[in-house]
Design a protein around this motif. Structure first.
Motif, PDB file in Angstrom:
ATOM      1  N   GLY A  45      -1.644  -0.503  -0.814  1.00 40.14           N
ATOM      2  CA  GLY A  45      -0.577  -1.066  -0.192  1.00 40.14           C
ATOM      3  C   GLY A  45       0.150  -0.305   0.690  1.00 40.14           C
ATOM      4  N   TYR A  46       0.312   0.950   0.080  1.00 42.29           N
ATOM      5  CA  TYR A  46       0.936   2.085   0.709  1.00 42.29           C
ATOM      6  C   TYR A  46       0.048   2.598   1.931  1.00 42.29           C
ATOM      7  N   GLN A  47      -1.348   2.732   1.736  1.00 41.14           N
ATOM      8  CA  GLN A  47      -2.085   3.140   2.984  1.00 41.14           C
ATOM      9  C   GLN A  47      -2.116   1.962   4.009  1.00 41.14           C
ATOM     10  N   GLU A  48      -1.979   0.656   3.559  1.00 42.60           N
ATOM     11  CA  GLU A  48      -2.072  -0.362   4.535  1.00 42.60           C
ATOM     12  C   GLU A  48      -0.773  -0.404   5.301  1.00 42.60           C
ATOM     13  N   MET A  49       0.360  -0.101   4.615  1.00 41.09           N
ATOM     14  CA  MET A  49       1.667  -0.109   5.306  1.00 41.09           C
ATOM     15  C   MET A  49       1.645   1.222   6.212  1.00 41.09           C
ATOM     16  N   LYS A  50       0.831   2.275   5.995  1.00 40.88           N
ATOM     17  CA  LYS A  50       1.025   3.537   6.773  1.00 40.88           C
ATOM     18  C   LYS A  50       0.280   3.077   8.005  1.00 40.88           C
ATOM     19  N   SER A  51      -1.032   2.363   7.870  1.00 37.87           N
ATOM     20  CA  SER A  51      -1.911   2.226   9.004  1.00 37.87           C
ATOM     21  C   SER A  51      -1.042   1.280   9.869  1.00 37.87           C
ATOM     22  N   PHE A  52      -0.444   0.063   9.299  1.00 32.69           N
ATOM     23  CA  PHE A  52       0.302  -0.628  10.061  1.00 32.69           C
ATOM     24  C   PHE A  52       1.641  -0.224  11.096  1.00 32.69           C
ATOM     25  N   ILE A  53       2.254   0.961  10.224  1.00 26.85           N
ATOM     26  CA  ILE A  53       3.416   1.368  11.032  1.00 26.85           C
ATOM     27  C   ILE A  53       3.172   2.415  12.014  1.00 26.85           C
ATOM     28  N   GLU A  54       1.704   3.117  11.812  1.00 30.01           N
ATOM     29  CA  GLU A  54       1.252   4.031  12.956  1.00 30.01           C
ATOM     30  C   GLU A  54       0.524   3.340  13.878  1.00 30.01           C
ATOM     31  N   GLU A  55       0.016   1.978  13.661  1.00 26.95           N
ATOM     32  CA  GLU A  55      -0.350   1.391  14.836  1.00 26.95           C
ATOM     33  C   GLU A  55       0.795   0.803  15.764  1.00 26.95           C
ATOM     34  N   THR A  56       1.712   0.555  15.240  1.00 22.56           N
ATOM     35  CA  THR A  56       3.005   0.346  16.134  1.00 22.56           C
ATOM     36  C   THR A  56       3.413   1.430  17.239  1.00 22.56           C
ATOM     37  N   GLY A  57       2.940   2.621  16.603  1.00 22.78           N
ATOM     38  CA  GLY A  57       3.755   3.804  17.475  1.00 22.78           C
ATOM     39  C   GLY A  57       4.750   4.534  16.766  1.00 22.78           C
ATOM     40  N   GLU A  58       5.303   3.966  15.834  1.00 24.68           N
ATOM     41  CA  GLU A  58       6.293   4.429  15.134  1.00 24.68           C
ATOM     42  C   GLU A  58       5.720   5.716  14.111  1.00 24.68           C
ATOM     43  N   PRO A  59       6.798   6.608  13.747  1.00 19.33           N
ATOM     44  CA  PRO A  59       6.337   7.707  12.628  1.00 19.33           C
ATOM     45  C   PRO A  59       6.424   6.693  11.486  1.00 19.33           C
ATOM     46  N   PHE A  60       5.546   7.222  10.503  1.00 12.90           N
ATOM     47  CA  PHE A  60       5.437   6.679   9.235  1.00 12.90           C
ATOM     48  C   PHE A  60       6.154   7.675   8.317  1.00 12.90           C
ATOM     49  N   VAL A  61       7.059   7.181   7.441  1.00  9.67           N
ATOM     50  CA  VAL A  61       7.982   8.249   6.296  1.00  9.67           C
ATOM     51  C   VAL A  61       6.963   8.291   5.208  1.00  9.67           C
ATOM     52  N   GLU A  62       6.187   9.449   5.073  1.00 11.01           N
ATOM     53  CA  GLU A  62       5.569   9.808   4.040  1.00 11.01           C
ATOM     54  C   GLU A  62       6.258  10.096   2.808  1.00 11.01           C
ATOM     55  N   ALA A  63       5.703   9.649   1.603  1.00  7.58           N
ATOM     56  CA  ALA A  63       6.294   9.534   0.318  1.00  7.58           C
ATOM     57  C   ALA A  63       5.476  10.492  -0.611  1.00  7.58           C
ATOM     58  N   GLU A  64       6.304  11.209  -1.506  1.00  5.91           N
ATOM     59  CA  GLU A  64       5.709  11.813  -2.802  1.00  5.91           C
ATOM     60  C   GLU A  64       6.255  10.848  -3.748  1.00  5.91           C
ATOM     61  N   ILE A  65       5.148  10.075  -4.443  1.00  6.77           N
ATOM     62  CA  ILE A  65       5.658   9.042  -5.331  1.00  6.77           C
ATOM     63  C   ILE A  65       5.642   9.403  -6.957  1.00  6.77           C
ATOM     64  N   SER A  66       6.596   9.220  -7.614  1.00  4.41           N
ATOM     65  CA  SER A  66       6.800   9.300  -9.086  1.00  4.41           C
ATOM     66  C   SER A  66       6.691   7.946  -9.429  1.00  4.41           C
ATOM     67  N   PHE A  67       5.925   7.587 -10.555  1.00  7.51           N
ATOM     68  CA  PHE A  67       5.722   6.543 -11.248  1.00  7.51           C
ATOM     69  C   PHE A  67       6.627   6.573 -12.566  1.00  7.51           C
ATOM     70  N   LYS A  68       7.295   5.454 -12.865  1.00 11.84           N
ATOM     71  CA  LYS A  68       8.179   5.250 -13.982  1.00 11.84           C
ATOM     72  C   LYS A  68       7.986   4.265 -14.511  1.00 11.84           C
TER      73      LYS A  68
END
Length: 133
Positions: A45-68
């Motif tokens: 889902g993260y990768q799909e969101m990244k692709s979607f945002i990048e297709e709109t031409g907007e910069p994607f906010v990269e995340a370092e993810i910690s799972f809790k």
């Protein structure tokens, strides 16, 4: 950006992972019958969101993810590794209470959740110091 992804087990026994950082601009979730499958779905889902945002031409906010984990999810995920008697010795929390947390019948207070976490961390430190001859 550092974000937290929260892992919870539903009453149906399936796991859900969702963004727990309100300032992160995207809503991403993952679900699955195991934590591993839910994490895989979340990362997809993260990768799909990244692709979607990048297709709109907007910069994607990269995340370092910690799972809790929430306590019931952790206890259920590691039920094969820890018996309730063993967890009681490690954490100081009564087996009956731990069973209630696993089943979802009750939820631990923040103080009890920290006690469980602290006991498990101390146990892990002991294990990490083990050396065999």
């Amino acid at each position: 950006m550092n974000i937290t992804a929260l892992i919870e087990r539903g009453r149906d026994g399936k796991y859900s992972i969702y963004i727990g950082t309100p300032s992160y601009p995207y809503g991403i979730i993952g679900t699955g019958p195991t934590v591993k499958k839910a994490k895989e779905d979340f990362i997809a889902g993260y990768q799909e969101m990244k692709s979607f945002i990048e297709e709109t031409g907007e910069p994607f906010v990269e995340a370092e993810i910690s799972f809790k984990y929430d306590v019931p999810s952790f206890l259920q995920e590691y039920a094969a590794a820890f018996t309730l008697a063993g967890l009681e010795r490690i954490t100081g929390v009564n087996q009956k209470q731990l069973g209630h947390y696993i089943s979802g019948y009750r939820h631990p207070s923040p103080k009890t959740a920290r006690k469980i976490e602290s006991g498990i961390r101390a146990f892990c430190l002991q294990l990490s110091a083990v050396e065999f001859i």
